[in-house]
Scaffold this motif. Structure first.
Motif, PDB file in Angstrom:
ATOM      1  N   LYS A   1       0.831  -1.204   0.000  1.00 13.49           N
ATOM      2  CA  LYS A   1       0.000   0.000   0.000  1.00 13.49           C
ATOM      3  C   LYS A   1       0.867   1.257   0.000  1.00 13.49           C
ATOM      4  CE  LYS A   1      -4.444   1.308   1.660  1.00 13.49           C
ATOM      5  NZ  LYS A   1      -5.565   0.848   2.502  1.00 13.49           N
TER       6      LYS A   1
ATOM      7  N   LYS B   1     -16.202   8.188   5.883  1.00 13.48           N
ATOM      8  CA  LYS B   1     -16.561   8.117   4.468  1.00 13.48           C
ATOM      9  C   LYS B   1     -17.833   7.309   4.367  1.00 13.48           C
ATOM     10  CE  LYS B   1     -11.912   8.391   2.655  1.00 13.48           C
ATOM     11  NZ  LYS B   1     -10.841   7.539   2.078  1.00 13.48           N
TER      12      LYS B   1
ATOM     13  N   LYS C   1     -19.258   3.945  -4.155  1.00 14.89           N
ATOM     14  CA  LYS C   1     -18.093   4.048  -5.038  1.00 14.89           C
ATOM     15  C   LYS C   1     -18.522   3.719  -6.475  1.00 14.89           C
ATOM     16  CE  LYS C   1     -14.044   3.798  -2.381  1.00 14.89           C
ATOM     17  NZ  LYS C   1     -12.650   3.324  -2.376  1.00 14.89           N
TER      18      LYS C   1
ATOM     19  N   SER D   1     -17.607   1.499  -8.351  1.00 17.09           N
ATOM     20  CA  SER D   1     -17.773   0.046  -8.495  1.00 17.09           C
ATOM     21  C   SER D   1     -19.166  -0.407  -8.059  1.00 17.09           C
ATOM     22  CB  SER D   1     -16.732  -0.683  -7.637  1.00 17.09           C
ATOM     23  OG  SER D   1     -16.902  -0.362  -6.259  1.00 17.09           O
TER      24      SER D   1
ATOM     25  N   HIS E   1     -17.425   3.929   6.417  1.00 17.67           N
ATOM     26  CA  HIS E   1     -16.052   3.828   6.920  1.00 17.67           C
ATOM     27  C   HIS E   1     -15.729   4.935   7.910  1.00 17.67           C
ATOM     28  CE1 HIS E   1     -14.297   1.472   3.225  1.00 17.67           C
ATOM     29  NE2 HIS E   1     -15.420   0.948   3.674  1.00 17.67           N
TER      30      HIS E   1
ATOM     31  N   GLN F   1     -15.133  -0.500   9.381  1.00 17.84           N
ATOM     32  CA  GLN F   1     -16.053  -0.591   8.240  1.00 17.84           C
ATOM     33  C   GLN F   1     -17.358  -1.157   8.762  1.00 17.84           C
ATOM     34  OE1 GLN F   1     -14.189  -3.149   5.305  1.00 17.84           O
ATOM     35  NE2 GLN F   1     -12.712  -1.590   4.700  1.00 17.84           N
TER      36      GLN F   1
ATOM     37  N   ALA G   1     -19.585  -7.203  -1.329  1.00 19.34           N
ATOM     38  CA  ALA G   1     -18.185  -6.765  -1.267  1.00 19.34           C
ATOM     39  C   ALA G   1     -17.219  -7.950  -1.281  1.00 19.34           C
ATOM     40  CB  ALA G   1     -17.950  -5.914  -0.020  1.00 19.34           C
TER      41      ALA G   1
ATOM     42  N   GLU H   1     -17.109  -9.233  -4.898  1.00 15.92           N
ATOM     43  CA  GLU H   1     -16.451  -8.239  -5.743  1.00 15.92           C
ATOM     44  C   GLU H   1     -14.944  -8.241  -5.493  1.00 15.92           C
ATOM     45  OE1 GLU H   1     -15.172  -4.129  -6.989  1.00 15.92           O
ATOM     46  OE2 GLU H   1     -15.003  -5.113  -5.052  1.00 15.92           O
TER      47      GLU H   1
HETATM   48  P1  0O2 Z   1      -8.245  -4.800   1.902  1.00 14.29           P
HETATM   49  O1  0O2 Z   1      -7.688  -5.996   1.220  1.00 14.29           O
HETATM   50  O2  0O2 Z   1      -9.712  -4.915   2.165  1.00 14.29           O
HETATM   51  O3  0O2 Z   1      -7.465  -4.370   3.091  1.00 14.29           O
HETATM   52  P2  0O2 Z   1      -7.285   3.185   0.389  1.00 14.29           P
HETATM   53  O4  0O2 Z   1      -7.469   2.724   1.814  1.00 14.29           O
HETATM   54  O5  0O2 Z   1      -5.967   3.851   0.147  1.00 14.29           O
HETATM   55  O6  0O2 Z   1      -7.632   2.112  -0.612  1.00 14.29           O
HETATM   56  P3  0O2 Z   1      -9.118   5.160   1.057  1.00 14.29           P
HETATM   57  O7  0O2 Z   1      -9.987   6.079   0.272  1.00 14.29           O
HETATM   58  O8  0O2 Z   1      -8.225   5.759   2.052  1.00 14.29           O
HETATM   59  O9  0O2 Z   1      -8.305   4.296   0.072  1.00 14.29           O
HETATM   60  O10 0O2 Z   1      -9.938   4.065   1.808  1.00 14.29           O
HETATM   61  P4  0O2 Z   1     -11.408   3.605   1.592  1.00 14.29           P
HETATM   62  O11 0O2 Z   1     -11.793   3.596   0.164  1.00 14.29           O
HETATM   63  O12 0O2 Z   1     -12.246   4.376   2.558  1.00 14.29           O
HETATM   64  O13 0O2 Z   1     -11.316   2.124   2.128  1.00 14.29           O
HETATM   65  C1  0O2 Z   1     -10.505   1.173   1.536  1.00 14.29           C
HETATM   66  C2  0O2 Z   1     -11.017  -0.185   1.971  1.00 14.29           C
HETATM   67  O14 0O2 Z   1     -12.425  -0.251   1.774  1.00 14.29           O
HETATM   68  C3  0O2 Z   1     -10.436  -1.285   1.129  1.00 14.29           C
HETATM   69  O15 0O2 Z   1      -9.273  -1.743   1.746  1.00 14.29           O
HETATM   70  C4  0O2 Z   1     -11.548  -2.321   1.108  1.00 14.29           C
HETATM   71  O16 0O2 Z   1     -11.547  -3.097   2.285  1.00 14.29           O
HETATM   72  C5  0O2 Z   1     -12.788  -1.455   1.108  1.00 14.29           C
HETATM   73  N1  0O2 Z   1     -13.203  -1.085  -0.252  1.00 14.29           N
HETATM   74  C6  0O2 Z   1     -13.143   0.144  -0.805  1.00 14.29           C
HETATM   75  N2  0O2 Z   1     -13.634   0.146  -2.051  1.00 14.29           N
HETATM   76  C7  0O2 Z   1     -14.013  -1.118  -2.315  1.00 14.29           C
HETATM   77  C8  0O2 Z   1     -14.629  -1.752  -3.463  1.00 14.29           C
HETATM   78  O17 0O2 Z   1     -14.895  -1.161  -4.513  1.00 14.29           O
HETATM   79  N3  0O2 Z   1     -14.870  -3.093  -3.340  1.00 14.29           N
HETATM   80  C9  0O2 Z   1     -14.594  -3.801  -2.224  1.00 14.29           C
HETATM   81  N4  0O2 Z   1     -14.876  -5.118  -2.217  1.00 14.29           N
HETATM   82  N5  0O2 Z   1     -14.006  -3.228  -1.132  1.00 14.29           N
HETATM   83  C10 0O2 Z   1     -13.733  -1.912  -1.171  1.00 14.29           C
HETATM   84  P5  0O2 Z   1      -8.011  -2.149   0.869  1.00 14.29           P
HETATM   85  O18 0O2 Z   1      -6.781  -1.796   1.604  1.00 14.29           O
HETATM   86  O19 0O2 Z   1      -8.140  -1.621  -0.521  1.00 14.29           O
HETATM   87  O20 0O2 Z   1      -8.107  -3.675   0.774  1.00 14.29           O
END
Ligand code: 0O2
Length: 210
Positions: free
Chosen positions: A63, A115, A122, A124, A130, A151, A161, A164
């Motif tokens: 990351k 968020k 999103k 998607s 969040h 979350q 989720a 996906e």
């Molecule tokens: P993992 O494998 O779940 O840990 P970022 O955290 O940098 O990606 P941001 O905007 O700071 O971006 O965080 P955001 O979008 O609030 O939250 C990111 C996390 O939300 C992701 O963690 C996923 O768990 C979940 N998430 C966000 N968008 C999606 C989506 O389109 N589909 C699914 N299935 N989960 C989503 P990670 O670290 O990306 O992955």
């Protein structure tokens, strides 16, 4: 006591592990207590279940790299908000906001960011609520404020989720267009299912005079 110094200094990987793991334990207990209290007062469980996880070192490094940061302990603590992550799964969308409010009202929890991907899904189709919060972890000689990503989503949102995430993983984020649009369609169905289940539940509660 006078010895307590508030510091966010985390210097080693062992400290990262210890502190984020402690933060996870604390937040998990807090959520459990809130759920039990809620059960006492309102005679139902807003929380279906909870999952807590520490992000693996590999995922943390990945990351940081993706966001153009060097892999240092300082950068992990500053830029990776989900080293400690809790997922709260509930039945109804209305529960999500109740839980979020109960968490925000805790005196020692500071909400850093929210968020709302339910109000604003999103691209998607992803929906979830969040929060990045910070809570104090008490060590022998200092207090460290540690970030946790929370979350909150319904069972139906979680179902979507999970699939996906599996699909994006399989296609390394470049799934065929028809799969993405099918997923988007399913996300809309999930949203409408959540809305219908909620109003059904409200109708039943009204009949019961609750
Ligand atoms: P993992 O494998 O779940 O840990 P970022 O955290 O940098 O990606 P941001 O905007 O700071 O971006 O965080 P955001 O979008 O609030 O939250 C990111 C996390 O939300 C992701 O963690 C996923 O768990 C979940 N998430 C966000 N968008 C999606 C989506 O389109 N589909 C699914 N299935 N989960 C989503 P990670 O670290 O990306 O992955």
């Amino acid at each position: 006591g006078s010895n307590i110094k508030i510091s966010d200094d985390i210097n080693t990987w062992e400290e990262v592990n210890l502190l984020y793991n402690s933060a996870l334990k604390q937040i998990t207990t807090k959520i459990e207590i809130l759920n039990e209290e809620f059960q006492e007062v309102h005679k139902y469980n807003p929380i279906e279940h909870t999952k807590a996880r520490l992000k693996s070192p590999e995922s943390i490094v990945k990351k940081l790299k993706r966001n153009g940061y060097e892999s240092t302990i300082g950068n992990m603590v500053r830029y990776v908000n989900d080293i400690a992550g809790v997922r709260i799964i509930c039945s109804f969308t209305s529960d999500i906001y109740k839980i979020a409010e109960m968490i925000s009202n805790q005196k020692d929890i500071q909400v850093l960011t929210v968020k709302d991907y339910i109000m604003n899904p999103k691209p998607s189709g992803y929906r979830s609520y969040h929060m990045i919060v910070s809570l104090p972890v008490y060590l022998s000689d200092r207090i460290v404020n540690v970030k946790v990503e929370i979350q909150i989503r319904t069972v139906a949102m979680d179902f979507w989720a999970s699939l996906e995430h599996k699909i994006q993983y399989k296609f390394e984020g470049k799934a065929p267009t028809h799969i993405n649009s099918e997923l988007h369609e399913c996300a809309k169905m999930v949203a409408s299912l959540d809305a219908r289940m909620l109003s059904l539940n409200e109708e039943i509660l009204a009949l019961e005079g609750k």
